[in-house]
Motif scaffolding. Sequence first.
Motif, PDB file in Angstrom:
ATOM      1  N   LYS A 100       0.823  -1.208   0.000  1.00  0.00           N
ATOM      2  CA  LYS A 100       0.000   0.000   0.000  1.00  0.00           C
ATOM      3  C   LYS A 100       0.862   1.265   0.000  1.00  0.00           C
ATOM      4  N   GLN A 121       0.924   4.157  -2.920  1.00  0.00           N
ATOM      5  CA  GLN A 121       0.668   5.567  -2.633  1.00  0.00           C
ATOM      6  C   GLN A 121       1.759   6.439  -3.246  1.00  0.00           C
ATOM      7  N   THR A 141       1.121   9.305  -6.164  1.00  0.00           N
ATOM      8  CA  THR A 141       1.532  10.689  -5.920  1.00  0.00           C
ATOM      9  C   THR A 141       2.486  11.166  -7.010  1.00  0.00           C
ATOM     10  N   ARG A 185      -5.373  10.058  -1.328  1.00  0.00           N
ATOM     11  CA  ARG A 185      -5.038   9.120  -0.259  1.00  0.00           C
ATOM     12  C   ARG A 185      -5.646   7.759  -0.566  1.00  0.00           C
ATOM     13  N   LEU A 186      -4.807   6.744  -0.570  1.00  0.00           N
ATOM     14  CA  LEU A 186      -5.316   5.378  -0.718  1.00  0.00           C
ATOM     15  C   LEU A 186      -6.076   4.985   0.540  1.00  0.00           C
TER      16      LEU A 186
END
Length: 240
Positions: free
Chosen positions: A140, A144, A148, A220-221
């Motif tokens: 994860k 992210q 980004t 945001r994940l």
Amino acid sequence: MTELFFRSDPYQRLAETTVTAQTPEGGVVCAGSVFYPTGGGQPGDSGVLRWEGGALPIATAVKVRGSDEIALVPGEPGALPPVGAEVVQELDWDRRHRHMRVHTALHLLSVVIPLPVTGGSISAEKGRLDFDMPDMTQDKEALQELLTDLVDRDLVVTEDWISEAELDRQPDLVKTMSVQPPRGAGMIRLVRIGEDGEQVDLQPCGGTHVARTGEIGALRLGKFEKKGRQNRRVYLHLGS
């Protein structure tokens, strides 16, 4: 056939047009529409319809079954503009723009998780994709960082068109397993992220998107949820 103002310019917020019909359910059909109709996981747009002597809040827009027209659905009971009336469509721009940001962000999510997509949905705050992902092996934090980076690169987002026959020769362009691109018009719309040596994604899509990935802003994940033996649901949230 309703002229798709949102297709020629997804940033158009106002449109002058003419009422061409009223549906049995109480919807208003116009010659053109700045309102995107519900489809492809993206909600229909909301806003206001104004005409001389009246105004009507619009809760959503939908495709008229069996036709190429779009019906604007009132948010509350009220008098409808008569057929032939000149009207001004006014979009709830903040809500639409957030849909555009989320939709483009989900395309980026399908880049950093290069697995078949089994479903998805969009809202003004978040979006999600379902992946054919039998085992949860994704990092994860690494995902992210990749997302980004793609946003920060401010990649250009453009559209292209290919024939249905060309798409048949390039089946890998279709990432969604559950929903296939609409056919019958002869041409399929593609959304491209990046250009030339910076291209990162190209896939069929009928939705509205921002012009550059930098416009998405902070992402945001969210949660990774197990949905059946094969599927994992992954959420994305807009920062602000």
